[in-house]
Write a protein that holds these residues in place. Structure first.
Motif, mmCIF file in Angstrom:
data_model
loop_
_atom_site.group_PDB
_atom_site.id
_atom_site.type_symbol
_atom_site.label_atom_id
_atom_site.label_comp_id
_atom_site.label_asym_id
_atom_site.label_seq_id
_atom_site.Cartn_x
_atom_site.Cartn_y
_atom_site.Cartn_z
ATOM 1 N N UNK A 156 -48.151 -87.959 -70.161
ATOM 2 C CA UNK A 156 -48.327 -89.387 -69.870
ATOM 3 C C UNK A 156 -47.325 -89.888 -68.831
ATOM 4 N N UNK A 157 -46.124 -89.303 -68.810
ATOM 5 C CA UNK A 157 -45.082 -89.683 -67.837
ATOM 6 C C UNK A 157 -44.496 -88.415 -67.259
ATOM 7 N N UNK A 158 -44.071 -88.472 -66.017
ATOM 8 C CA UNK A 158 -43.406 -87.311 -65.428
ATOM 9 C C UNK A 158 -42.274 -86.880 -66.339
ATOM 10 N N UNK A 159 -42.168 -85.595 -66.550
ATOM 11 C CA UNK A 159 -41.209 -85.080 -67.506
ATOM 12 C C UNK A 159 -40.783 -83.675 -67.117
ATOM 13 N N UNK A 160 -39.865 -83.128 -67.859
ATOM 14 C CA UNK A 160 -39.401 -81.763 -67.635
ATOM 15 C C UNK A 160 -39.561 -80.996 -68.937
ATOM 16 N N UNK A 161 -40.165 -79.830 -68.861
ATOM 17 C CA UNK A 161 -40.332 -78.946 -70.009
ATOM 18 C C UNK A 161 -39.227 -77.906 -69.968
ATOM 19 N N UNK A 162 -38.544 -77.702 -71.087
ATOM 20 C CA UNK A 162 -37.509 -76.676 -71.176
ATOM 21 C C UNK A 162 -37.785 -75.841 -72.410
ATOM 22 N N UNK A 163 -37.718 -74.537 -72.244
ATOM 23 C CA UNK A 163 -37.863 -73.628 -73.372
ATOM 24 C C UNK A 163 -36.472 -73.405 -73.964
ATOM 25 N N UNK A 164 -36.285 -73.835 -75.201
ATOM 26 C CA UNK A 164 -34.981 -73.688 -75.855
ATOM 27 C C UNK A 164 -34.793 -72.301 -76.441
ATOM 28 N N UNK A 165 -35.849 -71.728 -77.010
ATOM 29 C CA UNK A 165 -35.775 -70.357 -77.512
ATOM 30 C C UNK A 165 -37.180 -69.773 -77.543
ATOM 31 N N UNK A 166 -37.254 -68.449 -77.400
ATOM 32 C CA UNK A 166 -38.539 -67.775 -77.362
ATOM 33 C C UNK A 166 -39.086 -67.719 -75.949
ATOM 34 N N UNK A 167 -40.373 -67.407 -75.847
ATOM 35 C CA UNK A 167 -41.052 -67.341 -74.553
ATOM 36 C C UNK A 167 -42.401 -68.038 -74.681
ATOM 37 N N UNK A 168 -42.777 -68.783 -73.647
ATOM 38 C CA UNK A 168 -43.981 -69.615 -73.689
ATOM 39 C C UNK A 168 -44.849 -69.328 -72.468
ATOM 40 N N UNK A 169 -46.152 -69.208 -72.710
ATOM 41 C CA UNK A 169 -47.146 -69.071 -71.655
ATOM 42 C C UNK A 169 -47.658 -70.468 -71.355
ATOM 43 N N UNK A 170 -47.590 -70.910 -70.099
ATOM 44 C CA UNK A 170 -47.982 -72.270 -69.729
ATOM 45 C C UNK A 170 -49.145 -72.219 -68.731
ATOM 46 N N UNK A 171 -50.217 -72.939 -69.059
ATOM 47 C CA UNK A 171 -51.341 -73.120 -68.148
ATOM 48 C C UNK A 171 -51.427 -74.605 -67.835
ATOM 49 N N UNK A 172 -51.515 -74.941 -66.543
ATOM 50 C CA UNK A 172 -51.548 -76.333 -66.099
ATOM 51 C C UNK A 172 -52.883 -76.639 -65.443
ATOM 52 N N UNK A 173 -53.341 -77.873 -65.620
ATOM 53 C CA UNK A 173 -54.554 -78.304 -64.925
ATOM 54 C C UNK A 173 -54.266 -78.379 -63.435
#
Length: 108
Positions: A23-40
């Motif tokens: 909804x608002x510009x933001x920053x994603x940070x991975x704190x622990x683990x690993x994440x697969x990210x798919x963006x529109x």
């Protein structure tokens, strides 16, 4: 679909895919683990590990998933509005100036 409009931290379990709308510009940070990210509107996918960040645009859709690990913790940080940041900066500047002014008066 979960909507992200404020700063929030949560966990994603292995095998889970979490759809989101930013909804608002933001920053994603991975704190622990690993994440697969798919963006529109992006032909690339992202593999983010602990400590990695990704800037997100208002209105984009996002799908997060965890593969190969038990879970991951992610944090979304929404920056403060410009007027709030400016006011904070002026307050800090005033505090510094005031401190110097008081110190200067003591030596006179």
């Amino acid at each position: 679909m979960r909507e992200i409009s404020s700063s929030v931290t949560f966990e994603i379990k292995a095998g889970e895919t979490v759809p989101m709308k930013i909804a608002r510009s933001t920053r994603l940070k991975v704190n622990c683990g690993a994440v697969w990210v798919t963006r529109s509107d992006d032909t690339e996918d992202y593999w983010l590990e602990s400590g990695h960040t990704l800037r997100l645009r208002r209105g984009e859709r996002l799908w997060l998933s965890v593969e190969g690990g038990p879970e991951a913790q992610v944090a979304f940080a929404v920056p403060a509005r410009a007027d709030v940041r400016a006011l904070d900066w002026l307050m800090r500047l005033g505090d510094r100036f005031g401190m110097r002014l008081r110190d200067g008066w003591r030596t006179v």
